[in-house]
Design an enzyme around this catalytic site. Structure first.
Site, PDB file in Angstrom:
ATOM      1  N   LYS A  69       0.826  -1.213   0.000  1.00 50.75           N
ATOM      2  CA  LYS A  69       0.000   0.000   0.000  1.00 50.75           C
ATOM      3  C   LYS A  69       0.861   1.264   0.000  1.00 50.75           C
ATOM      4  O   LYS A  69       0.589   2.204  -0.762  1.00 50.75           O
ATOM      5  CB  LYS A  69      -0.940  -0.024   1.207  1.00 50.75           C
ATOM      6  CG  LYS A  69      -1.852   1.183   1.336  1.00 50.75           C
ATOM      7  CD  LYS A  69      -3.084   0.880   2.149  1.00 50.75           C
ATOM      8  CE  LYS A  69      -2.804   0.104   3.417  1.00 50.75           C
ATOM      9  NZ  LYS A  69      -1.902   0.807   4.371  1.00 50.75           N
ATOM     10  N   THR A  71       3.963   1.515  -1.011  1.00 46.55           N
ATOM     11  CA  THR A  71       4.640   1.560  -2.307  1.00 46.55           C
ATOM     12  C   THR A  71       3.717   2.140  -3.366  1.00 46.55           C
ATOM     13  O   THR A  71       4.120   2.984  -4.185  1.00 46.55           O
ATOM     14  CB  THR A  71       5.086   0.140  -2.714  1.00 46.55           C
ATOM     15  OG1 THR A  71       5.980  -0.372  -1.724  1.00 46.55           O
ATOM     16  CG2 THR A  71       5.779   0.153  -4.069  1.00 46.55           C
ATOM     17  N   ARG A  92       2.155   8.397   7.101  1.00 45.74           N
ATOM     18  CA  ARG A  92       2.475   8.252   8.521  1.00 45.74           C
ATOM     19  C   ARG A  92       3.967   7.962   8.705  1.00 45.74           C
ATOM     20  O   ARG A  92       4.630   7.464   7.806  1.00 45.74           O
ATOM     21  CB  ARG A  92       1.695   7.090   9.139  1.00 45.74           C
ATOM     22  CG  ARG A  92       0.219   7.305   9.252  1.00 45.74           C
ATOM     23  CD  ARG A  92      -0.465   6.073   9.808  1.00 45.74           C
ATOM     24  NE  ARG A  92      -0.295   4.907   8.943  1.00 45.74           N
ATOM     25  CZ  ARG A  92      -0.489   3.661   9.313  1.00 45.74           C
ATOM     26  NH1 ARG A  92      -0.825   3.386  10.555  1.00 45.74           N
ATOM     27  NH2 ARG A  92      -0.332   2.674   8.459  1.00 45.74           N
ATOM     28  N   LYS A 103       8.034  -5.876   9.982  1.00 48.04           N
ATOM     29  CA  LYS A 103       8.105  -5.123   8.726  1.00 48.04           C
ATOM     30  C   LYS A 103       9.526  -4.930   8.213  1.00 48.04           C
ATOM     31  O   LYS A 103       9.797  -5.031   7.034  1.00 48.04           O
ATOM     32  CB  LYS A 103       7.439  -3.753   8.898  1.00 48.04           C
ATOM     33  CG  LYS A 103       5.919  -3.816   8.912  1.00 48.04           C
ATOM     34  CD  LYS A 103       5.338  -2.421   8.874  1.00 48.04           C
ATOM     35  CE  LYS A 103       3.828  -2.452   8.748  1.00 48.04           C
ATOM     36  NZ  LYS A 103       3.248  -1.102   8.673  1.00 48.04           N
ATOM     37  N   ALA A 271      -3.432   1.394  12.969  1.00 49.76           N
ATOM     38  CA  ALA A 271      -4.769   1.333  12.378  1.00 49.76           C
ATOM     39  C   ALA A 271      -5.608   0.207  12.950  1.00 49.76           C
ATOM     40  O   ALA A 271      -6.826   0.230  12.821  1.00 49.76           O
ATOM     41  CB  ALA A 271      -4.672   1.185  10.863  1.00 49.76           C
ATOM     42  N   PHE A 299      -3.524  -0.535   7.049  1.00 46.23           N
ATOM     43  CA  PHE A 299      -4.150  -1.846   6.861  1.00 46.23           C
ATOM     44  C   PHE A 299      -5.265  -1.802   5.807  1.00 46.23           C
ATOM     45  O   PHE A 299      -5.231  -0.991   4.894  1.00 46.23           O
ATOM     46  CB  PHE A 299      -4.634  -2.412   8.197  1.00 46.23           C
ATOM     47  CG  PHE A 299      -3.529  -2.708   9.158  1.00 46.23           C
ATOM     48  CD1 PHE A 299      -2.426  -3.474   8.769  1.00 46.23           C
ATOM     49  CD2 PHE A 299      -3.546  -2.241  10.468  1.00 46.23           C
ATOM     50  CE1 PHE A 299      -1.392  -3.754   9.650  1.00 46.23           C
ATOM     51  CE2 PHE A 299      -2.511  -2.521  11.356  1.00 46.23           C
ATOM     52  CZ  PHE A 299      -1.428  -3.273  10.945  1.00 46.23           C
ATOM     53  N   PHE A 379       3.433  -8.242  -8.757  1.00 44.81           N
ATOM     54  CA  PHE A 379       4.641  -8.924  -8.310  1.00 44.81           C
ATOM     55  C   PHE A 379       5.265  -9.631  -9.521  1.00 44.81           C
ATOM     56  O   PHE A 379       4.583  -9.925 -10.511  1.00 44.81           O
ATOM     57  CB  PHE A 379       4.316  -9.944  -7.219  1.00 44.81           C
ATOM     58  CG  PHE A 379       4.144  -9.344  -5.851  1.00 44.81           C
ATOM     59  CD1 PHE A 379       4.924  -9.771  -4.791  1.00 44.81           C
ATOM     60  CD2 PHE A 379       3.197  -8.343  -5.610  1.00 44.81           C
ATOM     61  CE1 PHE A 379       4.759  -9.224  -3.515  1.00 44.81           C
ATOM     62  CE2 PHE A 379       3.030  -7.798  -4.349  1.00 44.81           C
ATOM     63  CZ  PHE A 379       3.822  -8.245  -3.291  1.00 44.81           C
ATOM     64  N   TRP A 407       6.817  -0.621  -7.949  1.00 38.65           N
ATOM     65  CA  TRP A 407       7.991  -1.157  -7.250  1.00 38.65           C
ATOM     66  C   TRP A 407       9.152  -1.281  -8.235  1.00 38.65           C
ATOM     67  O   TRP A 407      10.280  -0.909  -7.927  1.00 38.65           O
ATOM     68  CB  TRP A 407       7.672  -2.531  -6.636  1.00 38.65           C
ATOM     69  CG  TRP A 407       8.753  -3.012  -5.712  1.00 38.65           C
ATOM     70  CD1 TRP A 407       8.800  -2.882  -4.360  1.00 38.65           C
ATOM     71  CD2 TRP A 407       9.971  -3.690  -6.082  1.00 38.65           C
ATOM     72  NE1 TRP A 407       9.967  -3.430  -3.857  1.00 38.65           N
ATOM     73  CE2 TRP A 407      10.704  -3.923  -4.897  1.00 38.65           C
ATOM     74  CE3 TRP A 407      10.523  -4.109  -7.294  1.00 38.65           C
ATOM     75  CZ2 TRP A 407      11.941  -4.570  -4.884  1.00 38.65           C
ATOM     76  CZ3 TRP A 407      11.772  -4.733  -7.289  1.00 38.65           C
ATOM     77  CH2 TRP A 407      12.461  -4.968  -6.097  1.00 38.65           C
TER      78      TRP A 407
END
Length: 553
Positions: A69, A71, A92, A103, A271, A299, A379, A407
């Site tokens: 998200k 990215t 954020r 993460k 979140a 999220f 991906f 990405w």
């Protein structure tokens, strides 16, 4: 190539150049080195007659497979800039707890990152330290008041305010303080929450000025007296010193993307526990300098977006102009029943089965009067046929869809998405909140559970029912509700993937955030202090001889 390696090869512009291109007055810029700065929003130019449009980026329910998200948010901002829009991104700040836990980094990914990513992920400009200090100052003043005679008649058994730490540390969830004799304080049970779950963090992100910050801090309910009267931070006269600790942190942080798009990175409430959005000050400041502001909520759309639309937008007084839902083939397969090790294998039926999750998120955004756009974050393992299946399914719901390749390609990989977002943002919408504030707390919770989660009802524990009466008796029942729920499922059971139905959400407790202005409903086994996994990301981190980070994703 890793995100860290890509970031290391990027050529950053001086932050003064980024600010100048955005139109930010040099007098308002407070430098933190060459590549990051704070913007004194109280010394900036007057607000323009027309403020930038707001694009909210949200996602389907997250899975361990990843959705990307942040990215997508960063890449979309870069793509919009390539399409000739004046753009500012609003994100954020990452929390150290998840970075060292799971993460490993939270500044976007690949060629769609905000930089300097090492600084942003680690200590940045010290905002979280200031928030932690302000929160714990209030906790210290509270315990000191009791120790020094307790003129407010505070009942130590009914203290609501715990200490915080910006780290995942399950050993601190429940502690006993004040041990060691009469000079060491009054013994009592207490505990720690993670800083991003702090009410001070929530207030920090909802405040619109120094005065508003001080006023909200003064309203924090910290305890009750022996006769059950609420005691606030204002009763302890703590708000002034807390505001002093936060006065510089309140100024939004300015950084840049790899492509050179300006980004405000400021505030960071969880979140799944708090409201999961960056600060109102950062978002509103970004609107003063941009045609389009791209922001995100944490999220899935059932958590971050719901809270952005029902809480942040309500308090900020703005309406989002477009919404993007991020989805991935891998996540769809997981929601369709495929275990993580098998996600690389072709499985068209699992994609179709898992689409039930994305379908519900599309329907939910529409309930707020906004027409969503689906971004399929591609991906390398995704096949063209798999991508076509998802696009066909999304179009079958009557929604716009675009394949996003940010990405790997940065802004260039998101230009199709950007064009669809520009078109959507120019169309009028019928944005509205899901519920009115004059509903009872029970009705607000039931509305979210039934309309957003797809549940059949709500089960309130005995403790929660007692809290409901206290809330009504104190006149707090007209606040919005902030649901603290697992991010992995629409239900309060993390194992129920896809789009479960006929389930009941259990509310085990209600926490009143009188300063932030909302009521937190604690569901299921949600924890306000997370723990570290068996193999924390921290174990892969180090520093090279040249001083550069190792192991940040």
């Amino acid at each position: 190539m890793t995100d860290l390696a890509i970031a290391g090869r990027a050529t950053l512009q001086p932050i003064t150049a980024i600010a100048a291109a955005a139109g930010i007055d040099d007098e308002a810029l407070e430098l933190y080195g060459k590549y990051k700065a704070k913007v004194d929003v109280f010394r900036t130019k007057e607000s323009p007659a027309t403020l930038g449009k707001i694009v909210l980026v949200t996602a389907m329910s997250p899975t361990p497979a990843g959705e990307g998200k942040s990215t997508t948010t960063v890449g979309l901002g870069d793509a919009l800039a390539l399409e000739g829009q004046k753009v500012v991104i609003a994100l954020r700040e990452p929390s150290l707890g998840p970075i060292f836990g799971i993460k490993g980094g939270a500044a976007g990914g690949g060629y769609a990152q905000v930089l300097p990513m090492e600084d942003i992920n680690m200590h940045f400009t010290g905002d979280f330290h200031a928030i932690t200090s302000a929160h714990n100052l209030l906790a210290a003043l509270l315990d000191n008041h009791i120790h020094q005679g307790n003129t407010l008649n505070i009942d130590p058994r009914r203290i609501q305010f715990r200490r915080v730490l910006d780290m995942n540390d399950r050993a601190l969830r429940n502690v006993v303080i004040g041990l060691g004799g009469p000079t060491e304080g009054v013994p009592r049970e207490s505990g720690f929450d993670i800083t991003v779950a702090s009410e001070v963090m929530a207030i920090f992100c909802l405040a619109t000025s120094i005065d508003d910050l001080r006023e909200r801090l003064s309203k924090i309910t910290v305890a009750y007296t022996y006769d059950r009267t609420p005691v606030t931070a204002g009763d302890l006269n703590a708000q002034g010193a807390m505001t002093l600790l936060l006065k510089d942190a309140l100024k939004p942080n300015l950084v840049q993307t790899i492509q050179g798009t300006p980004a405000f990175v400021h505030g960071g409430p969880f979140a799944n526990i708090a409201h999961g959005c960056n600060s109102i000050l950062a978002t509103n400041t970004a609107r003063e300098y941009a045609d389009i502001v791209v922001t995100e909520a944490g999220f899935g759309a059932d958590l971050g977006a719901e809270k952005f639309l029902n809480i942040k937008a309500r308090f900020a007084g703005f309406s989002p102009d477009a919404a993007v839902i991020v989805a991935t083939i891998r996540a769809l397969k997981m929601h369709g029943g495929v275990p993580k090790p098998d996600l690389g294998q072709s499985n068209d039926q699992a994609i179709r089965d898992g689409f039930s999750n994305l379908r519900r998120h599309i329907a939910n955004i529409r309930k707020f009067g906004i027409e969503p756009i689906v971004a399929i974050n591609r991906f390398t393992t995704d096949t063209d046929s798999e991508l076509e299946i998802v696009q066909e399914l999304v179009r079958g719901e009557g929604a716009e869809v675009a394949v996003a390749k940010m990405w790997a390609e940065g802004g260039e990989g998101g230009r199709d998405l950007a064009r669809k977002v520009i078109s959507a943002a120019q169309q009028p919408n019928n944005f509205h909140q899901l519920y009115e504030l004059d509903l009872s707390v029970e009705e607000k919770i039931e509305t979210i559970v039934k309309e957003i989660y797809g549940g059949s009802g709500v089960d309130f524990s005995a403790a929660a029912k007692k809290r409901l009466k206290e809330i009504a008796d104190n006149g707090w029942d007209k606040m919005p509700v902030c649901m603290a729920k697992t991010q992995y499922s629409f239900s309060d059971d993390a194992t129920k993937l896809g789009a479960p139905t006929d389930f009941t959400v259990s509310i085990r407790d209600l926490q009143v955030r009188t300063g932030a202005g909302f009521i937190v409903a604690i569901t299921g086994a949600i924890m306000t202090m997370p723990g570290l996994p068996k193999e924390p990301a921290a174990l892969r981190m180090d520093v090279a001889e040249d001083g550069k980070a190792i192991g940040l994703f």
